[in-house]
Write a protein that holds these residues in place. Structure first.
Motif, mmCIF file in Angstrom:
data_model
loop_
_atom_site.group_PDB
_atom_site.id
_atom_site.type_symbol
_atom_site.label_atom_id
_atom_site.label_comp_id
_atom_site.label_asym_id
_atom_site.label_seq_id
_atom_site.Cartn_x
_atom_site.Cartn_y
_atom_site.Cartn_z
ATOM 1 N N VAL A 2 -16.155 -13.509 -26.768
ATOM 2 C CA VAL A 2 -16.447 -12.922 -25.464
ATOM 3 C C VAL A 2 -16.031 -11.460 -25.478
ATOM 4 N N ALA A 3 -16.933 -10.578 -25.055
ATOM 5 C CA ALA A 3 -16.619 -9.153 -24.987
ATOM 6 C C ALA A 3 -15.720 -8.884 -23.782
ATOM 7 N N PHE A 4 -14.792 -7.949 -23.948
ATOM 8 C CA PHE A 4 -13.899 -7.596 -22.854
ATOM 9 C C PHE A 4 -13.616 -6.096 -22.886
ATOM 10 N N THR A 5 -13.112 -5.594 -21.775
ATOM 11 C CA THR A 5 -12.620 -4.223 -21.667
ATOM 12 C C THR A 5 -11.237 -4.275 -21.046
ATOM 13 N N LYS A 6 -10.334 -3.444 -21.538
ATOM 14 C CA LYS A 6 -8.991 -3.345 -20.946
ATOM 15 C C LYS A 6 -8.958 -2.097 -20.068
ATOM 16 N N GLY A 7 -8.461 -2.251 -18.846
ATOM 17 C CA GLY A 7 -8.360 -1.128 -17.933
ATOM 18 C C GLY A 7 -7.097 -1.210 -17.106
ATOM 19 N N HIS A 8 -6.765 -0.115 -16.427
ATOM 20 C CA HIS A 8 -5.585 -0.133 -15.565
ATOM 21 C C HIS A 8 -5.702 0.906 -14.461
ATOM 22 N N GLY A 9 -4.940 0.680 -13.402
ATOM 23 C CA GLY A 9 -4.775 1.639 -12.317
ATOM 24 C C GLY A 9 -3.299 1.815 -12.057
ATOM 25 N N THR A 10 -2.757 2.993 -12.343
ATOM 26 C CA THR A 10 -1.315 3.278 -12.267
ATOM 27 C C THR A 10 -0.474 2.200 -12.950
ATOM 28 N N GLY A 11 -0.935 1.778 -14.124
ATOM 29 C CA GLY A 11 -0.166 0.835 -14.928
ATOM 30 C C GLY A 11 -0.362 -0.625 -14.578
ATOM 31 N N ASN A 12 -1.051 -0.920 -13.504
ATOM 32 C CA ASN A 12 -1.421 -2.290 -13.145
ATOM 33 C C ASN A 12 -2.657 -2.612 -13.990
ATOM 34 N N ASP A 13 -2.506 -3.470 -15.029
ATOM 35 C CA ASP A 13 -3.550 -3.580 -16.042
ATOM 36 C C ASP A 13 -4.314 -4.892 -15.983
ATOM 37 N N PHE A 14 -5.565 -4.829 -16.462
ATOM 38 C CA PHE A 14 -6.494 -5.938 -16.310
ATOM 39 C C PHE A 14 -7.364 -6.097 -17.550
ATOM 40 N N VAL A 15 -7.714 -7.355 -17.819
ATOM 41 C CA VAL A 15 -8.765 -7.681 -18.773
ATOM 42 C C VAL A 15 -10.043 -7.854 -17.968
ATOM 43 N N ILE A 16 -11.069 -7.081 -18.323
ATOM 44 C CA ILE A 16 -12.340 -7.103 -17.592
ATOM 45 C C ILE A 16 -13.366 -7.827 -18.445
ATOM 46 N N ILE A 17 -13.998 -8.842 -17.861
ATOM 47 C CA ILE A 17 -15.014 -9.609 -18.578
ATOM 48 C C ILE A 17 -16.292 -9.595 -17.757
ATOM 49 N N ALA A 18 -17.377 -9.075 -18.348
ATOM 50 C CA ALA A 18 -18.672 -9.035 -17.679
ATOM 51 C C ALA A 18 -19.365 -10.386 -17.840
ATOM 52 N N ASP A 19 -19.695 -10.998 -16.698
ATOM 53 C CA ASP A 19 -20.402 -12.279 -16.677
ATOM 54 C C ASP A 19 -21.414 -12.227 -15.532
ATOM 55 N N PRO A 20 -22.423 -11.343 -15.639
ATOM 56 C CA PRO A 20 -23.311 -11.068 -14.509
ATOM 57 C C PRO A 20 -23.951 -12.295 -13.889
ATOM 58 N N ASP A 21 -24.329 -13.257 -14.703
ATOM 59 C CA ASP A 21 -25.052 -14.426 -14.197
ATOM 60 C C ASP A 21 -24.152 -15.629 -13.935
ATOM 61 N N GLY A 22 -22.841 -15.437 -14.011
ATOM 62 C CA GLY A 22 -21.906 -16.513 -13.673
ATOM 63 C C GLY A 22 -21.967 -17.690 -14.631
#
Length: 290
Positions: A2-22
């Motif tokens: 599964v493809a993922f992107t790591k992102g954060h906002g002021t150090g609050n971090d998240f794994v982002i997974i695109a699943d457009p069609d659920g």
């Protein structure tokens, strides 16, 4: 994989997974494994990017705002489902824009579905601003006990789409001395739990019409984080409430991961609160879900 992107906002971090069609069903144990900082990617939560029409929770979003094409399916680090995330929704919007799934030109608004309702995101000088909607005093004001805090303190319950309890501290030394390796004890315990914020107003409190405050937070289902967007908003609202009618409607809140802006403003359905701050994407990869 599964493809993922790591992102954060002021150090609050998240794994982002695109699943457009659920098509992807994320189990709680899979979310917890992804967020594990020792054997997983490491994050405070998972943002699943899914079209509102592709999941049951999105129906309410589309009924509220037909243009809310995208739904932020947010999960805490322990796998539990959460209503909203103020830092997460800015990172979510940034991912949509950077990946070409949505456009957000200056002066336009991007509506995003959440379990707390549709939230509108715009560009701001620091990144993105999100209208968190109507806020309210929850009426649940428990006593709060925390490691490193010498005495139990009263908390103020505030709902900004998810539940918070804000505790006022007297000095920076108290804030620094907190041991948030385990959850603060709330008495009585809210039925749905709550994020707990500890706040210290700066001296002077108001400079050039802006209020200044520092805070730390223990997020339910996660633990202490470097930042909590809705918690920052709840903290500003609580300090303004305590300060009285002369307190400003613009706030600068320092968290361990940086600084965020909060603004209160009137709307047709009551007073709203907006949160502004940065959002960053850090790296991309693939992961095997087991």
């Amino acid at each position: 994989m599964v493809a993922f992107t790591k992102g954060h906002g002021t150090g609050n971090d998240f794994v982002i997974i695109a699943d457009p069609d659920g098509e992807l069903e994320l189990r709680p144990d899979q979310v917890a494994a992804l967020c594990d900082r020792h054997v997983g990617i490491g994050a405070d939560g998972v943002l699943r990017v899914v079209r509102s029409r592709s999941l049951p929770d999105g129906a309410a979003s589309l009924a509220e705002e037909p243009d809310a094409e995208w739904f932020m399916d947010y999960r805490n680090a322990d796998g539990s489902v959460a209503e909203m995330c103020g830092n997460g929704i800015r990172v979510f919007a940034h991912y949509l824009v950077r990946s070409g799934l949505a456009t957000l030109e200056p002066g336009t608004t991007l509506p995003i579905g959440t379990r707390a309702g549709v939230r509108d995101v715009v560009r701001s000088g620091t990144g993105y601003q999100v209208d968190l909607g109507r806020w309210r005093l929850s009426g649940h004001d428990p006593l709060v006990t925390a490691d490193g805090l010498p005495v139990t303190r009263p908390g103020l319950g505030i709902d900004v789409g998810n539940p918070h309890v804000v505790v006022a501290l007297a000095a920076e030394a108290e804030l620094a001395g907190l041991e948030l390796h385990r959850a603060p004890a709330l008495d009585p315990v809210p039925a749905a739990g709550a994020n707990v914020e500890f706040a210290v107003p700066e001296e002077p409190l108001v400079r050039d019409g802006v209020g200044y405050v520092r805070m730390r937070v223990f997020e339910r289902g996660v633990g202490e984080t470097l930042s909590c967007g809705t918690g920052v908003a709840a903290t500003a609202l609580a300090v303004r409430h305590w300060a009285g009618e002369s307190a400003p409607n613009a706030w600068h809140v320092e968290v361990p991961g940086g600084a965020l802006g909060v603004r209160m403003f009137p709307a047709e359905d009551g007073e709203h609160v907006a949160l502004s701050g940065p959002a960053q994407l850090v790296f991309h990869g693939e992961v095997e879900l087991v």
